[in-house]
Design a protein around this motif. Structure first.
Motif, short mmCIF file in Angstrom:
data_model
loop_
_atom_site.label_atom_id
_atom_site.label_comp_id
_atom_site.label_asym_id
_atom_site.label_seq_id
_atom_site.Cartn_x
_atom_site.Cartn_y
_atom_site.Cartn_z
N UNK A 85 0.83 -1.21 0.00
CA UNK A 85 0.00 0.00 0.00
C UNK A 85 0.86 1.25 0.00
N UNK A 86 1.94 1.18 -0.75
CA UNK A 86 2.88 2.29 -0.82
C UNK A 86 2.29 3.46 -1.60
N UNK A 87 2.74 4.67 -1.26
CA UNK A 87 2.34 5.86 -1.99
C UNK A 87 3.20 6.08 -3.24
N UNK A 88 4.14 5.17 -3.46
CA UNK A 88 5.01 5.26 -4.63
C UNK A 88 4.37 4.49 -5.78
N UNK A 89 4.15 5.15 -6.89
CA UNK A 89 3.55 4.51 -8.07
C UNK A 89 4.66 4.19 -9.07
N UNK A 90 4.48 3.11 -9.79
CA UNK A 90 5.51 2.61 -10.71
C UNK A 90 4.99 2.71 -12.14
N UNK A 91 5.78 3.30 -13.01
CA UNK A 91 5.37 3.49 -14.39
C UNK A 91 6.45 3.14 -15.38
#
Length: 464
Positions: A85-91
């Protein structure tokens, strides 16, 4: 029991149908796996970078082999952060769709990994491309630029947690200019050093007691306090002072620290202890760090150590080192790009006191000191990393086993990148093997022809 041609055809047809269905099912399962990676386009990239999230983005090109090897790691990283549930998004962003946009984002090679913080700061990742390393990096890079300390216990823990830290002692009244200068410099040093601020009142019973005043910036290393005596409002002066003093007497050389160290002009030459891995060399590295701390030469050179697998391009490509030769000491002049290799081993064997104790490998401090002095005195010939001889040595350092391993890894990547191609290839291989097995059960196909010929002869009307 012998099989006729009709039975062989039926068996092969059934096998091919079964394998085809299995391949399609496997493809469906592979495509159905949870994928938390956001595929960004030129239109969605700007929107993503302007939201309130942290973003970790992989800029790639479809034809890039290193990019293809990274994609399974990237998917695992995204799935792990999603589970946390991290606030870091991966793109991911395909740079062939808009090369100008990638150039604008500072992409100069593929793959390029960049982290974008919600406050607008962004950095390029230069470390090893593993899930664990990327998780650690993303957590470290999304911390507060300046960590505020509120108690004496926090001060003691902060000063003991790292070899070098910077601390700003808050003034009674802050006009904002000095605070902004310190924040800007701390932001530029975010990948390599921790920066704190604290009220003066909590310094009692800490290593800072009696050594600081309000409004100062101090460097703390091993409880030794160095005070910045320049203009607190001069960003360039504060930046140069902190950049040149962010290093301990020894540190691990990684892509991040190497880039940061060489970004400053007129840096000291590096003495680099190259080892296989830290876990098997922990005692040896500890002795090396103690040697660096006590060496009278540490005002002329910078001691570092390096794990071979973290920087194989430098250790194996530029210096032409082989894992079997380690440990090796290199003196590298970052200004001239020349290096000097210590030809003798930096180790000595301490014989055991009894047969029940194994020999101990120690750092040969006298030989190492003599080698460094000879380099500084210009008595050791330098090696040009761009010479033809050194390039050939670098190529020959790659073993056949490594080449085979990379080929196998590339094939296995098909399962992630093109599951239909991967499973179809597997089906073809299994199908060919199955055909060979069925056919090889009989001595030869001629037997089937002879049997059929005998059957035809028996059914043929007899001439009287």
């Amino acid at each position: 029991m012998k099989l006729n041609t009709s039975q062989i055809r039926q068996s092969l047809f059934s096998a091919i149908v079964f394998l085809s269905i299995a391949a399609l099912l496997l493809c469906t399962i592979a495509d159905a796996e949870n994928n938390a990676v956001h595929t960004l386009s030129p239109k969605t990239l700007d929107a993503a970078l302007s939201d309130d999230s942290h973003w970790l983005i992989n800029y790639y090109a479809p034809w890039c082999g290193h990019c293809n090897r990274l994609k399974p790691v990237w998917k695992d990283l995204a799935a792990t952060l999603d589970r946390m549930n991290s606030k870091i998004r991966v793109g991911m962003f395909d740079c062939t769709s808009d090369r100008d946009l990638c150039t604008k984002q500072g992409v100069v090679g593929y793959p390029a990994i960049r982290i974008y913080r919600h406050d607008g700061l962004n950095y390029t990742y230069l470390g090893v491309r593993t899930v664990d390393a990327l998780l650690q990096y993303s957590a470290f890079m999304t911390r507060d630029v300046i960590t505020h300390l509120t108690s004496a216990d926090e001060v003691r823990d902060a000063l003991a947690s790292r070899d070098v830290v910077f601390v700003r002692i808050l003034p009674v009244e802050d006009n904002g200019a000095a605070a902004k200068t310190y924040w800007n410099v701390a932001a530029s040093l975010l990948p390599t050093v921790m920066c704190y601020d604290m009220p003066f009142e909590i310094s009692s019973t800490t290593p800072l007691e009696g050594k600081i005043s309000r409004g100062q910036i101090v460097r703390v290393s091993n409880e030794q306090v160095t005070v910045f005596m320049g203009n607190m409002h001069d960003s360039d002066e504060v930046s140069k002072w902190m950049q040149t003093r962010q290093w301990h007497t020894s540190f691990e050389l990684t892509r991040e620290t190497a880039k940061s160290y060489t970004s400053v002009e007129n840096v000291k030459p590096l003495v680099i202890l190259t080892i296989s891995d830290a876990s098997s060399s922990e005692t040896f590295v500890t002795q090396y760090k103690q040697f660096a701390k006590q060496s009278p030469l540490n005002n002329k050179i910078q001691f570092t150590w390096l794990e071979y697998e973290k920087l194989p391009g430098l250790a194996g490509g530029v210096w032409s080192l082989k894992p079997s030769e380690l440990p090796v000491v290199i003196v590298h002049n970052a200004t001239t790009s020349q290096f000097y290799r210590m030809t003798s081993s930096p180790t000595i064997i301490n014989p055991p006191e009894s047969d029940m104790i194994t020999s101990e490998v120690l750092l040969d401090e006298n030989t190492l000191t003599h080698f460094i002095e000879e380099v500084l005195a210009g008595k050791v010939d330098a090696t040009d990393p761009h010479s033809l001889k050194n390039i050939i040595l670098g190529i020959s350092a790659e073993s056949l086993t490594t080449i085979i391993s990379r080929s196998y890894s590339s094939f296995m990547l098909l399962r992630e990148e093109a599951p239909l191609v991967f499973y179809s290839t597997v089906v073809c291989i299994v199908g060919v093997a199955l055909v060979f097995f069925i056919v090889s059960r009989e001595p030869s196909l001629d037997n089937f022809s002879e049997d059929n010929k005998g059957e035809r002869d028996r059914n043929k009307p007899q001439q009287k």
